[in-house]
Motif scaffolding. Sequence first.
Motif, short mmCIF file in Angstrom:
data_model
loop_
_atom_site.label_atom_id
_atom_site.label_comp_id
_atom_site.label_asym_id
_atom_site.label_seq_id
_atom_site.Cartn_x
_atom_site.Cartn_y
_atom_site.Cartn_z
N THR A 192 0.84 -1.20 0.00
CA THR A 192 0.00 0.00 0.00
C THR A 192 0.88 1.25 0.00
OG1 THR A 192 -1.75 -1.17 1.18
CG2 THR A 192 -1.84 1.24 1.22
N THR A 193 1.94 1.21 0.77
CA THR A 193 2.89 2.33 0.79
C THR A 193 3.47 2.58 -0.60
OG1 THR A 193 3.46 1.87 3.09
CG2 THR A 193 5.06 3.17 1.81
N GLN A 194 3.84 1.50 -1.27
CA GLN A 194 4.38 1.63 -2.62
C GLN A 194 3.32 2.15 -3.59
OE1 GLN A 194 5.79 -2.45 -2.75
NE2 GLN A 194 7.91 -1.70 -2.86
N PHE A 195 2.09 1.70 -3.44
CA PHE A 195 1.01 2.17 -4.30
C PHE A 195 0.79 3.68 -4.12
CE2 PHE A 195 -3.52 3.13 -4.91
CZ PHE A 195 -3.64 2.85 -6.26
N VAL A 196 0.75 4.12 -2.86
CA VAL A 196 0.58 5.56 -2.59
C VAL A 196 1.77 6.32 -3.15
CG1 VAL A 196 0.47 7.30 -0.76
CG2 VAL A 196 -0.93 5.21 -0.60
N ARG A 197 2.97 5.84 -2.93
CA ARG A 197 4.18 6.49 -3.45
C ARG A 197 4.11 6.68 -4.96
NH1 ARG A 197 8.85 2.52 -3.76
NH2 ARG A 197 7.57 1.98 -5.57
N CYS A 235 -0.11 8.68 -5.78
CA CYS A 235 -0.75 9.79 -5.07
C CYS A 235 -0.45 11.13 -5.74
CB CYS A 235 -0.28 9.82 -3.62
SG CYS A 235 -0.99 11.16 -2.66
N LEU A 236 -1.48 11.75 -6.28
CA LEU A 236 -1.31 13.07 -6.91
C LEU A 236 -0.78 14.10 -5.92
CD1 LEU A 236 -4.49 13.36 -9.17
CD2 LEU A 236 -2.11 13.14 -9.90
N VAL A 248 2.61 16.20 -6.56
CA VAL A 248 2.56 17.66 -6.67
C VAL A 248 3.41 18.30 -5.58
CG1 VAL A 248 1.04 19.68 -6.50
CG2 VAL A 248 0.38 17.74 -7.92
N GLN A 249 3.35 17.77 -4.35
CA GLN A 249 4.17 18.31 -3.27
C GLN A 249 5.65 18.19 -3.58
OE1 GLN A 249 2.78 15.90 -0.01
NE2 GLN A 249 1.41 17.51 0.76
N ARG A 250 6.06 17.04 -4.07
CA ARG A 250 7.48 16.84 -4.40
C ARG A 250 7.92 17.79 -5.51
NH1 ARG A 250 8.74 11.11 -5.95
NH2 ARG A 250 10.87 11.81 -5.66
N ALA A 251 7.09 17.91 -6.55
CA ALA A 251 7.42 18.82 -7.65
C ALA A 251 7.45 20.26 -7.16
CB ALA A 251 6.43 18.66 -8.80
N ALA A 252 6.48 20.62 -6.31
CA ALA A 252 6.43 21.99 -5.80
C ALA A 252 7.67 22.31 -4.98
CB ALA A 252 5.17 22.20 -4.96
N ARG A 253 8.11 21.39 -4.16
CA ARG A 253 9.32 21.62 -3.37
C ARG A 253 10.55 21.77 -4.26
NH1 ARG A 253 7.00 17.27 0.08
NH2 ARG A 253 5.91 18.37 1.73
N LEU A 310 -3.19 21.40 -13.64
CA LEU A 310 -3.12 21.89 -12.26
C LEU A 310 -4.25 22.86 -11.96
CD1 LEU A 310 0.74 22.33 -11.93
CD2 LEU A 310 -0.69 20.57 -10.84
N GLN A 311 -4.57 23.71 -12.92
CA GLN A 311 -5.68 24.64 -12.74
C GLN A 311 -7.00 23.89 -12.54
OE1 GLN A 311 -5.36 27.96 -12.38
NE2 GLN A 311 -7.54 28.13 -12.03
N ALA A 312 -7.16 22.80 -13.26
CA ALA A 312 -8.39 22.00 -13.13
C ALA A 312 -8.54 21.42 -11.73
CB ALA A 312 -8.39 20.88 -14.17
N LEU A 313 -7.44 21.17 -11.05
CA LEU A 313 -7.49 20.63 -9.70
C LEU A 313 -7.90 21.69 -8.67
CD1 LEU A 313 -4.34 18.34 -9.68
CD2 LEU A 313 -6.73 17.67 -9.94
N LEU A 314 -7.76 22.95 -9.02
CA LEU A 314 -8.15 24.01 -8.09
C LEU A 314 -9.65 24.13 -8.04
CD1 LEU A 314 -5.52 26.76 -8.91
CD2 LEU A 314 -5.49 25.13 -7.02
#
Length: 148
Positions: A11-16, A19-20, A24-29, A144-148
């Motif tokens: 499950t951890t691998q699936f989320v990794r 998970c959008l 997105v958090q990793r890319a944003a950082r 990304l805009q569509a997710l807002l």
Amino acid sequence: MSKMVGVPFETTQFVRDSCLCLHVQRAARALARRFDEALRPLDLTNGQFSLMMSLNRPEPAGMGAVASLLAMDRTTLTAALKPLQRRGLVELMVNAEDRRSRLMRLTPEGRALLASAVPIWKRTHAELDRRLPEGEADRLRGSLQALL
């Protein structure tokens, strides 16, 4: 002795992998670090650049409008403004129409610093756009805009 309950590693691998929010958090950082480094000679962070850019308008801006644009709450916005105010880049004033609310605007020094920062932002942004396949940057912005 009780049986240990947990989440399977699969499950951890699936989320990794799927998970959008995580992606997105990793890319944003990573993007934030890149822009922070580029703007460092001006003693600006990417967040400060975005905040100053949001104030680059003909009339002073209200807290609600800027907080909404930057997707942050007013408390976070107030905290983000303080270093810019101390540097004399942004000023807050009482709204004459509603004395309980505050308006923000760039000072002349803030406008000058923002003008110096824009070429750095453009250059850094162009480098990032070149890393993506043709048309993918616009598609990504739209997604990304569509997710807002």
